[in-house]
Scaffold this motif. Structure first.
Motif, PDB file in Angstrom:
ATOM      1  N   TYR A  22      -8.251   4.774   5.537  1.00 49.95           N
ATOM      2  CA  TYR A  22      -7.881   3.488   6.340  1.00 49.95           C
ATOM      3  C   TYR A  22      -7.375   3.961   7.842  1.00 49.95           C
ATOM      4  O   TYR A  22      -6.900   4.964   8.732  1.00 49.95           O
ATOM      5  CB  TYR A  22      -7.080   2.657   5.246  1.00 49.95           C
ATOM      6  CG  TYR A  22      -5.442   2.698   5.833  1.00 49.95           C
ATOM      7  CD1 TYR A  22      -4.865   3.076   4.930  1.00 49.95           C
ATOM      8  CD2 TYR A  22      -4.827   1.951   7.100  1.00 49.95           C
ATOM      9  CE1 TYR A  22      -3.464   3.652   4.777  1.00 49.95           C
ATOM     10  CE2 TYR A  22      -3.628   2.081   7.329  1.00 49.95           C
ATOM     11  CZ  TYR A  22      -2.864   2.721   6.352  1.00 49.95           C
ATOM     12  OH  TYR A  22      -1.737   2.562   6.192  1.00 49.95           O
ATOM     13  N   GLN A  27      -7.677  -1.700  10.738  1.00 53.15           N
ATOM     14  CA  GLN A  27      -6.650  -1.649   8.503  1.00 53.15           C
ATOM     15  C   GLN A  27      -8.846  -2.348   8.132  1.00 53.15           C
ATOM     16  O   GLN A  27      -8.941  -2.913   7.807  1.00 53.15           O
ATOM     17  CB  GLN A  27      -6.637  -3.274   8.493  1.00 53.15           C
ATOM     18  CG  GLN A  27      -5.116  -3.281   9.517  1.00 53.15           C
ATOM     19  CD  GLN A  27      -4.571  -4.512   8.846  1.00 53.15           C
ATOM     20  OE1 GLN A  27      -4.579  -5.128   7.754  1.00 53.15           O
ATOM     21  NE2 GLN A  27      -2.966  -4.257   9.172  1.00 53.15           N
ATOM     22  N   THR A  28      -9.270  -1.650   8.459  1.00 49.68           N
ATOM     23  CA  THR A  28     -10.602  -1.241   8.054  1.00 49.68           C
ATOM     24  C   THR A  28     -10.747   0.432   7.037  1.00 49.68           C
ATOM     25  O   THR A  28     -10.360   1.511   7.570  1.00 49.68           O
ATOM     26  CB  THR A  28     -12.248  -0.646   8.546  1.00 49.68           C
ATOM     27  OG1 THR A  28     -11.994   0.509   9.778  1.00 49.68           O
ATOM     28  CG2 THR A  28     -11.924  -2.177   9.559  1.00 49.68           C
ATOM     29  N   ASN A  52      -3.394 -10.888  -6.025  1.00 47.81           N
ATOM     30  CA  ASN A  52      -2.756  -9.570  -4.710  1.00 47.81           C
ATOM     31  C   ASN A  52      -1.792  -9.172  -5.471  1.00 47.81           C
ATOM     32  O   ASN A  52      -2.032  -7.246  -5.719  1.00 47.81           O
ATOM     33  CB  ASN A  52      -3.016 -10.033  -3.020  1.00 47.81           C
ATOM     34  CG  ASN A  52      -2.755  -9.099  -2.343  1.00 47.81           C
ATOM     35  OD1 ASN A  52      -3.813  -7.751  -2.238  1.00 47.81           O
ATOM     36  ND2 ASN A  52      -1.856  -8.671  -1.436  1.00 47.81           N
ATOM     37  N   ALA A  75      -9.042  -0.983  -1.410  1.00 51.06           N
ATOM     38  CA  ALA A  75     -10.425  -1.202  -0.593  1.00 51.06           C
ATOM     39  C   ALA A  75     -10.699  -1.971  -1.637  1.00 51.06           C
ATOM     40  O   ALA A  75     -10.787  -1.787  -2.759  1.00 51.06           O
ATOM     41  CB  ALA A  75     -10.817   0.056  -0.067  1.00 51.06           C
ATOM     42  N   SER A  76     -10.946  -3.023  -1.501  1.00 51.62           N
ATOM     43  CA  SER A  76     -11.753  -4.058  -2.402  1.00 51.62           C
ATOM     44  C   SER A  76     -13.035  -4.588  -2.264  1.00 51.62           C
ATOM     45  O   SER A  76     -13.508  -4.725  -1.083  1.00 51.62           O
ATOM     46  CB  SER A  76     -11.233  -5.827  -3.018  1.00 51.62           C
ATOM     47  OG  SER A  76     -11.705  -6.250  -3.254  1.00 51.62           O
ATOM     48  N   LEU A  77     -13.550  -4.179  -3.039  1.00 49.38           N
ATOM     49  CA  LEU A  77     -15.243  -4.701  -3.135  1.00 49.38           C
ATOM     50  C   LEU A  77     -15.964  -5.219  -4.946  1.00 49.38           C
ATOM     51  O   LEU A  77     -15.241  -4.934  -5.549  1.00 49.38           O
ATOM     52  CB  LEU A  77     -16.593  -3.656  -2.927  1.00 49.38           C
ATOM     53  CG  LEU A  77     -16.887  -1.965  -3.379  1.00 49.38           C
ATOM     54  CD1 LEU A  77     -17.553  -1.350  -3.461  1.00 49.38           C
ATOM     55  CD2 LEU A  77     -15.344  -1.537  -4.053  1.00 49.38           C
ATOM     56  N   SER A  81     -21.789  -4.275  -5.322  1.00 46.08           N
ATOM     57  CA  SER A  81     -22.095  -3.836  -3.915  1.00 46.08           C
ATOM     58  C   SER A  81     -22.555  -2.369  -4.202  1.00 46.08           C
ATOM     59  O   SER A  81     -23.021  -1.619  -3.579  1.00 46.08           O
ATOM     60  CB  SER A  81     -21.393  -3.399  -2.908  1.00 46.08           C
ATOM     61  OG  SER A  81     -21.283  -4.430  -2.301  1.00 46.08           O
ATOM     62  N   ALA A 122     -16.619  -2.724   1.955  1.00 47.29           N
ATOM     63  CA  ALA A 122     -15.533  -3.255   1.151  1.00 47.29           C
ATOM     64  C   ALA A 122     -14.078  -3.871   2.586  1.00 47.29           C
ATOM     65  O   ALA A 122     -14.580  -3.089   4.084  1.00 47.29           O
ATOM     66  CB  ALA A 122     -14.583  -1.852   0.735  1.00 47.29           C
ATOM     67  N   LEU A 123     -13.025  -4.570   1.888  1.00 51.50           N
ATOM     68  CA  LEU A 123     -12.030  -5.144   2.304  1.00 51.50           C
ATOM     69  C   LEU A 123     -11.259  -4.623   1.807  1.00 51.50           C
ATOM     70  O   LEU A 123     -10.258  -4.416   0.823  1.00 51.50           O
ATOM     71  CB  LEU A 123     -12.162  -6.490   2.223  1.00 51.50           C
ATOM     72  CG  LEU A 123     -11.259  -7.190   2.375  1.00 51.50           C
ATOM     73  CD1 LEU A 123     -11.590  -7.427   4.055  1.00 51.50           C
ATOM     74  CD2 LEU A 123     -11.049  -8.712   1.946  1.00 51.50           C
ATOM     75  N   LEU A 124     -10.704  -3.421   3.250  1.00 48.47           N
ATOM     76  CA  LEU A 124      -8.943  -3.319   3.326  1.00 48.47           C
ATOM     77  C   LEU A 124      -8.337  -4.138   2.968  1.00 48.47           C
ATOM     78  O   LEU A 124      -7.412  -5.135   3.634  1.00 48.47           O
ATOM     79  CB  LEU A 124      -8.585  -2.646   4.122  1.00 48.47           C
ATOM     80  CG  LEU A 124      -7.712  -0.943   3.566  1.00 48.47           C
ATOM     81  CD1 LEU A 124      -7.706  -0.945   2.849  1.00 48.47           C
ATOM     82  CD2 LEU A 124      -7.178  -1.011   5.414  1.00 48.47           C
ATOM     83  N   LYS A 125      -6.818  -4.391   1.904  1.00 47.21           N
ATOM     84  CA  LYS A 125      -5.639  -4.960   1.427  1.00 47.21           C
ATOM     85  C   LYS A 125      -4.479  -4.513   1.768  1.00 47.21           C
ATOM     86  O   LYS A 125      -4.554  -3.282   0.889  1.00 47.21           O
ATOM     87  CB  LYS A 125      -5.806  -5.919   0.611  1.00 47.21           C
ATOM     88  CG  LYS A 125      -7.024  -7.006   0.575  1.00 47.21           C
ATOM     89  CD  LYS A 125      -6.983  -7.367  -0.658  1.00 47.21           C
ATOM     90  CE  LYS A 125      -8.385  -8.781  -0.462  1.00 47.21           C
ATOM     91  NZ  LYS A 125      -8.356  -9.179  -1.470  1.00 47.21           N
TER      92      LYS A 125
END
Lengths: 127, 166
Positions: A22, A27-28, A52, A75-77, A81, A122-125
């Motif tokens: 990442y 923060q991607t 979370n 990473a959430s998707l 997708s 995707a969204l990084l957490k």
């Protein structure tokens, strides 16, 4: 509940154990996090109805701990997708009932293109 | 066949770096880059950018030289891959920004450019005399493929670089 097929709206978590996957700057997630392994799939967990913290706990216990690595985040998707790029996702039960694999990778240079597409949505957490 | 490391970076071939911390040299490079950031088109800036990118590449290679570097059964980054990546870095036209450098789980080393218009180009080498590329400029606008690489930037990659800069 996880014997049934993965619904399009289900969120999936790709757990991250290395900073190479990442960009700390924005923060991607990077495309390399979604490139298939030697077994030709990408391991994810189904996180429907998990908080979370609960999702992170899953990653710690069933991904980071067995590999003796630190969990950095995920990473959430959505499953939709994955299917939009002509890949498939299906539950596997092991090592956990919430485990699933992104499969159907065409091979060759197209794998990288699909990984780029997945990373782009995707969204990084982070932990 | 192993590519010869480019002389522009002032070293030859792959050198394993000691781990941890930012060296005085790296700090100096960062200072130099900031000092001339107002002259991004200057040859000096390009030289320093490439030097910094080469250092970053070697740092990543050092961290990812062994297999399973990310806990996911990844392949290690080989000496041949590092040498080829350095050669590729040296062939990049001065007009293009230094790429983001990323190790891939198959043991390849990838260079990535992203534009403000969400265009993405990833170019990858793995020490086998081949460049692989994948470019995305919209949901239905993309390309991917491979081209031989012997030290000269393939035309197809140059055109993709121009597109991502546009």
């Amino acid at each position: 509940m996880h014997d049934r097929p993965v619904d399009d709206e289900e969120p999936l978590a790709r757990f991250v154990l290395d900073k190479a996957y990442y960009r700390p700057s924005d923060q991607t997630i990077k495309h390399n996090a979604f490139m298939p392994s030697k077994t030709r799939d990408v391991s994810v967990f189904r996180t429907l109805n998990l908080s979370n913290d609960e999702a992170l706990g899953l990653g710690h216990e069933f991904v980071a701990k067995p590999r003796q690595k630190e969990l950095l985040g995920y990473a959430s998707l959505k499953a939709s997708s994955v299917r939009q790029v002509a890949l498939d996702v299906s539950g596997t039960e092991l090592p956990h009932p919430r485990h699933a694999n992104i499969a159907g990778w065409p091979g060759g240079t197209e794998d990288r293109l699909l990984a780029i597409k997945l990373a782009a949505v995707a969204l990084l957490k982070l932990v | 066949m192993t590519a010869t490391a480019p002389s522009i970076f002032g070293f030859s071939g792959f050198t394993r770096m000691s781990g941890g911390g930012q060296s005085k040299t790296a700090t100096h490079i960062g200072s130099q880059l900031r000092a001339i950031s107002a002259h991004r088109d200057s040859a000096a800036y390009v030289q320093l950018s490439k030097y910094a990118a080469a250092r970053k590449l070697k740092e990543i290679a050092s961290l990812c030289s062994g297999s399973n570097w990310g806990g996911n059964d990844e392949g290690g980054i080989s000496v041949q891959t590092v040498d080829e990546a350095l050669t590729l870095l040296n062939t990049l036209p001065q007009a293009f920004n230094s790429p983001e450098i990323t190790p891939e789980p198959n043991g390849a080393m990838a260079f990535e450019w992203r534009s403000k218009a969400s265009r993405i180009l990833v170019v990858s080498v793995s020490g086998k005399g081949i460049i692989e590329y994948a470019a995305l400029s919209g949901p239905n606008s993309f390309t991917h493929g491979r081209s031989a690489f012997a030290g000269d930037l393939p035309d197809v990659v140059f055109r993709l670089l121009e597109a991502v800069r546009a």
